[in-house]
Design a protein around this motif. Structure first.
Motif, PDB file in Angstrom:
ATOM      1  N   LYS A   1     -17.593  27.449   4.242  1.00 41.10           N
ATOM      2  CA  LYS A   1     -16.589  26.363   3.665  1.00 41.10           C
ATOM      3  C   LYS A   1     -16.142  25.380   4.580  1.00 41.10           C
ATOM      4  CE  LYS A   1     -13.693  25.625  -0.304  1.00 41.10           C
ATOM      5  NZ  LYS A   1     -13.093  26.218  -1.355  1.00 41.10           N
ATOM      6  N   ASP A   2     -15.294  26.232   5.465  1.00 45.73           N
ATOM      7  CA  ASP A   2     -14.445  25.256   6.297  1.00 45.73           C
ATOM      8  C   ASP A   2     -15.122  24.526   7.404  1.00 45.73           C
ATOM      9  OD1 ASP A   2     -12.351  26.429   5.444  1.00 45.73           O
ATOM     10  OD2 ASP A   2     -12.171  28.005   7.208  1.00 45.73           O
ATOM     11  N   LYS A   3     -16.624  24.629   7.474  1.00 48.08           N
ATOM     12  CA  LYS A   3     -17.498  23.590   8.242  1.00 48.08           C
ATOM     13  C   LYS A   3     -18.077  22.639   7.333  1.00 48.08           C
ATOM     14  CE  LYS A   3     -17.235  25.111  12.601  1.00 48.08           C
ATOM     15  NZ  LYS A   3     -16.980  23.859  13.528  1.00 48.08           N
ATOM     16  N   GLU A   4     -17.729  22.532   5.877  1.00 47.04           N
ATOM     17  CA  GLU A   4     -18.191  21.501   5.190  1.00 47.04           C
ATOM     18  C   GLU A   4     -17.233  20.157   4.937  1.00 47.04           C
ATOM     19  OE1 GLU A   4     -20.086  23.001   1.643  1.00 47.04           O
ATOM     20  OE2 GLU A   4     -21.415  24.488   2.566  1.00 47.04           O
ATOM     21  N   ILE A   5     -17.670  19.081   4.525  1.00 48.82           N
ATOM     22  CA  ILE A   5     -16.755  17.973   4.618  1.00 48.82           C
ATOM     23  C   ILE A   5     -17.648  17.162   3.514  1.00 48.82           C
ATOM     24  CG2 ILE A   5     -15.902  16.053   5.590  1.00 48.82           C
ATOM     25  CD1 ILE A   5     -15.959  17.213   8.320  1.00 48.82           C
ATOM     26  N   LYS A   6     -16.848  16.961   2.435  1.00 47.04           N
ATOM     27  CA  LYS A   6     -17.242  16.158   1.389  1.00 47.04           C
ATOM     28  C   LYS A   6     -16.591  14.643   1.603  1.00 47.04           C
ATOM     29  CE  LYS A   6     -17.294  15.667  -3.782  1.00 47.04           C
ATOM     30  NZ  LYS A   6     -16.671  16.277  -5.096  1.00 47.04           N
ATOM     31  N   CYS A   7     -17.447  13.914   1.615  1.00 50.93           N
ATOM     32  CA  CYS A   7     -17.049  12.427   1.806  1.00 50.93           C
ATOM     33  C   CYS A   7     -17.568  11.774   0.425  1.00 50.93           C
ATOM     34  CB  CYS A   7     -17.528  11.747   2.950  1.00 50.93           C
ATOM     35  SG  CYS A   7     -17.435  12.589   4.695  1.00 50.93           S
ATOM     36  N   LEU A   8     -16.595  10.790   0.060  1.00 46.14           N
ATOM     37  CA  LEU A   8     -17.025   9.808  -0.972  1.00 46.14           C
ATOM     38  C   LEU A   8     -17.327   8.453  -0.520  1.00 46.14           C
ATOM     39  CD1 LEU A   8     -17.467   9.389  -3.951  1.00 46.14           C
ATOM     40  CD2 LEU A   8     -15.037   8.808  -4.065  1.00 46.14           C
ATOM     41  N   LEU A   9     -18.399   7.969  -0.823  1.00 38.08           N
ATOM     42  CA  LEU A   9     -18.993   6.572  -0.075  1.00 38.08           C
ATOM     43  C   LEU A   9     -18.880   5.474  -1.375  1.00 38.08           C
ATOM     44  CD1 LEU A   9     -19.625   4.664   2.109  1.00 38.08           C
ATOM     45  CD2 LEU A   9     -22.059   5.545   1.775  1.00 38.08           C
ATOM     46  N   LEU A  10     -17.770   4.530  -1.359  1.00 35.50           N
ATOM     47  CA  LEU A  10     -17.908   3.746  -2.224  1.00 35.50           C
ATOM     48  C   LEU A  10     -17.667   2.159  -1.499  1.00 35.50           C
ATOM     49  CD1 LEU A  10     -14.851   5.059  -4.569  1.00 35.50           C
ATOM     50  CD2 LEU A  10     -17.486   4.856  -4.817  1.00 35.50           C
ATOM     51  N   GLY A  11     -17.778   1.163  -2.374  1.00 38.46           N
ATOM     52  CA  GLY A  11     -17.866  -0.151  -2.013  1.00 38.46           C
ATOM     53  C   GLY A  11     -18.689  -0.943  -2.909  1.00 38.46           C
TER      54      GLY A  11
ATOM     55  N   ARG B   1     -17.815   0.654 -11.664  1.00 40.99           N
ATOM     56  CA  ARG B   1     -16.709   0.725 -10.964  1.00 40.99           C
ATOM     57  C   ARG B   1     -15.472   1.411 -11.649  1.00 40.99           C
ATOM     58  NH1 ARG B   1     -16.650  -5.414  -8.489  1.00 40.99           N
ATOM     59  NH2 ARG B   1     -18.952  -5.216  -7.704  1.00 40.99           N
ATOM     60  N   PRO B   2     -15.583   1.463 -13.127  1.00 38.23           N
ATOM     61  CA  PRO B   2     -14.582   1.708 -13.850  1.00 38.23           C
ATOM     62  C   PRO B   2     -14.656   3.514 -13.784  1.00 38.23           C
ATOM     63  CG  PRO B   2     -15.488   0.098 -15.282  1.00 38.23           C
ATOM     64  CD  PRO B   2     -16.368   0.453 -14.121  1.00 38.23           C
ATOM     65  N   PHE B   3     -15.758   4.105 -13.236  1.00 39.83           N
ATOM     66  CA  PHE B   3     -15.902   5.677 -13.154  1.00 39.83           C
ATOM     67  C   PHE B   3     -15.750   6.043 -11.735  1.00 39.83           C
ATOM     68  CE2 PHE B   3     -18.628   3.693 -16.400  1.00 39.83           C
ATOM     69  CZ  PHE B   3     -18.210   4.445 -17.714  1.00 39.83           C
ATOM     70  N   TRP B   4     -15.518   5.118 -10.847  1.00 41.01           N
ATOM     71  CA  TRP B   4     -15.334   5.686  -9.404  1.00 41.01           C
ATOM     72  C   TRP B   4     -14.504   6.721  -9.725  1.00 41.01           C
ATOM     73  CZ3 TRP B   4     -15.384   0.392  -6.367  1.00 41.01           C
ATOM     74  CH2 TRP B   4     -16.846  -0.070  -6.152  1.00 41.01           C
ATOM     75  N   ASN B   5     -13.073   6.412  -9.733  1.00 42.55           N
ATOM     76  CA  ASN B   5     -12.154   7.611  -9.810  1.00 42.55           C
ATOM     77  C   ASN B   5     -12.613   9.037 -10.149  1.00 42.55           C
ATOM     78  OD1 ASN B   5     -11.998   6.986 -12.129  1.00 42.55           O
ATOM     79  ND2 ASN B   5      -9.692   6.247 -12.371  1.00 42.55           N
ATOM     80  N   ASN B   6     -13.412   9.114 -10.957  1.00 35.56           N
ATOM     81  CA  ASN B   6     -14.101  10.297 -11.559  1.00 35.56           C
ATOM     82  C   ASN B   6     -14.516  11.314 -10.393  1.00 35.56           C
ATOM     83  OD1 ASN B   6     -13.321   9.773 -14.114  1.00 35.56           O
ATOM     84  ND2 ASN B   6     -15.197   9.134 -14.526  1.00 35.56           N
ATOM     85  N   TYR B   7     -14.926  10.556  -9.115  1.00 34.42           N
ATOM     86  CA  TYR B   7     -15.666  11.321  -7.911  1.00 34.42           C
ATOM     87  C   TYR B   7     -14.825  11.714  -6.953  1.00 34.42           C
ATOM     88  CZ  TYR B   7     -19.923   9.715 -10.247  1.00 34.42           C
ATOM     89  OH  TYR B   7     -21.162   9.453 -11.082  1.00 34.42           O
ATOM     90  N   PHE B   8     -13.165  11.362  -7.095  1.00 31.01           N
ATOM     91  CA  PHE B   8     -12.469  11.733  -6.006  1.00 31.01           C
ATOM     92  C   PHE B   8     -11.840  13.091  -5.678  1.00 31.01           C
ATOM     93  CE2 PHE B   8     -11.949   7.134  -6.043  1.00 31.01           C
ATOM     94  CZ  PHE B   8     -11.444   6.932  -4.890  1.00 31.01           C
TER      95      PHE B   8
END
Length: 204
Positions: A13-23, A82-89
């Motif tokens: 788990k410590d070697k996993e990184i979760k990135c959220l890509l938005l734009g 876009r209104p749903f973006w913050n659900n993925y944070f």
């Protein structure tokens, strides 16, 4: 579950990184993901923008770099989504914000959308998320011939530098989140993508 099993799972788990890509839509998010897959797999194929299908909804892609598993949640940039973006944070380690630097008519729109999302998340959870702003499509600026471009939406190197300064001021003005990095990149030529991977890991 034994102690060693728990420790092994924690190590993974410590070697996993979760990135959220938005734009915004058409900023080149999916092209960047494809570029990251290319360089981490050391492929020699060249990707063109026409070969990339824009994300509708979301997709999850993973790349491995320097022994880290980086999971990238690529969320569609259409206005309806876009209104749903913050659900993925939830539980992300890093926010990747993609800006089409070649289309200056949408720079303000992109930065306003970024600030709205950061403010929304910070108010709800009182958290500061590491942000990497990707100035995408710099290859289009580099290949321009000065004085021969009549499209007012696009610009050359001088305007690029002023835009870069503008983005820095915008982020500094967001006093609650000074944990940000700005990277010039191209999903097509792969410029800046290794720098992106290094910064993702550093921010872990």
């Amino acid at each position: 579950m034994g102690f060693l099993t728990i420790m092994k799972k924690q190590k993974i788990k410590d070697k996993e990184i979760k990135c959220l890509l938005l734009g915004l839509d058409n900023s080149g998010k999916s092209t960047i993901v494809k570029g990251l897959q290319d360089i981490t797999c050391e492929t020699t194929t060249t990707t063109t923008a026409k070969e990339i299908t824009p994300t509708v909804g979301f997709s999850i892609k993973s790349v491995t770099y320097s022994s880290y598993l980086i999971n990238i949640w690529d969320i569609g940039g259409q206005k309806s989504l876009r209104p749903f973006w913050n659900n993925y944070f939830d539980k992300i380690d890093c926010l990747l914000w993609c800006v089409d630097i070649y289309d200056k008519s949408r720079i303000n729109e992109s930065m306003e959308a970024l600030k709205r999302n950061l403010e929304s998340v910070e108010i709800e959870g009182d958290i500061v998320i590491p942000v990497i702003i990707l100035l995408n499509k710099v290859d289009l600026i580099d290949t321009m011939t000065d004085g021969n471009n009549n499209n007012n939406n696009n610009y050359g190197n001088t305007d690029f530098l002023s835009t870069y300064s503008f983005l820095e001021k915008e982020m500094v003005g967001n006093s609650k989140n000074n944990n940000y990095t700005i990277i010039q990149c191209s999903g097509i030529t792969h410029l800046g993508l290794k720098e992106l991977l290094v910064n993702i890991i550093i921010g872990k």
